[in-house]
Design an enzyme around this catalytic site. Structure first.
Site, PDB file in Angstrom:
ATOM      1  N   GLU A  29      47.753  46.752  38.794  1.00  0.00           N
ATOM      2  CA  GLU A  29      48.268  45.534  38.183  1.00  0.00           C
ATOM      3  C   GLU A  29      49.461  45.062  38.997  1.00  0.00           C
ATOM      4  OE1 GLU A  29      46.790  43.998  35.716  1.00  0.00           O
ATOM      5  OE2 GLU A  29      45.401  45.611  35.211  1.00  0.00           O
ATOM      6  N   ASP A  54      28.721  39.212  27.381  1.00  0.00           N
ATOM      7  CA  ASP A  54      30.092  39.281  26.892  1.00  0.00           C
ATOM      8  C   ASP A  54      31.041  38.503  27.793  1.00  0.00           C
ATOM      9  OD1 ASP A  54      32.099  40.291  24.985  1.00  0.00           O
ATOM     10  OD2 ASP A  54      32.853  41.389  26.737  1.00  0.00           O
TER      11      ASP A  54
END
Length: 118
Positions: A29, A54
Site C-alpha cells: 500500500e 462481484d
C-alpha cells in the site's frame, strides 16, 4: 492458507460490508507516497465467474466509480483517480497489461463466440 485460489482477480478487499468468504494476504500500500507492506483481508470467490460478477457489481454500486465507468478508454485512469488502488502507477500497469503482447495473442485466439481458442 491451503494454497487454493481465492479467484480474487481484481484485488478487492473484504471490508465490513462484505458478507462472503475472505482470505488474508500481504499487500503493498502507498501511504503518503511511501510504499508499505501490510496485511489485509481480501474477498474470496468460488470461481472466476463469481469474481467478475462481484467486480462489476462492486464498481456499479459504488458512486465514486461512476466517472471511471463512463470514461471508456480512460477506465484505468478513472479507477486510479477514484481511489481504487493506492499504487501511483496503477493505471499505467493496467494499461501495459491490456496492451501487452500476451493479451494481444489471447484476444487474437478467441473464437467468434468469445469463449474458447480458435
Amino acid at each position: 492458507a491451503d494454497g487454493s485460489s481465492s479467484f480474487n482477480l481484481f484485488g478487492i478487499k473484504a471490508d465490513k460490508s462484505w458478507n462472503g468468504d475472505s482470505t488474508r494476504h500481504g499487500t503493498d500500500e502507498y501511504v503518503g507516497g511511501a510504499k508499505q507492506r501490510q496485511s489485509a483481508a481480501f474477498r474470496s470467490y468460488g470461481s472466476i465467474e463469481e469474481a467478475f460478477d462481484d467486480y462489476a457489481s462492486f464498481l456499479k454500486s459504488n458512486p465514486r466509480y461512476a466517472q471511471a465507468l463512463a470514461s471508456g478508454d480512460n477506465f484505468a485512469h478513472g479507477l486510479q483517480k477514484a481511489g481504487y488502488a493506492t499504487d501511483p502507477g496503477y493505471a499505467h500497469k493496467i494499461m501495459s497489461i491490456a496492451g501487452g503482447e500476451r493479451m494481444q495473442v489471447a484476444m487474437a485466439n478467441l473464437t467468434d463466440d468469445g469463449v474458447g481458442y480458435a
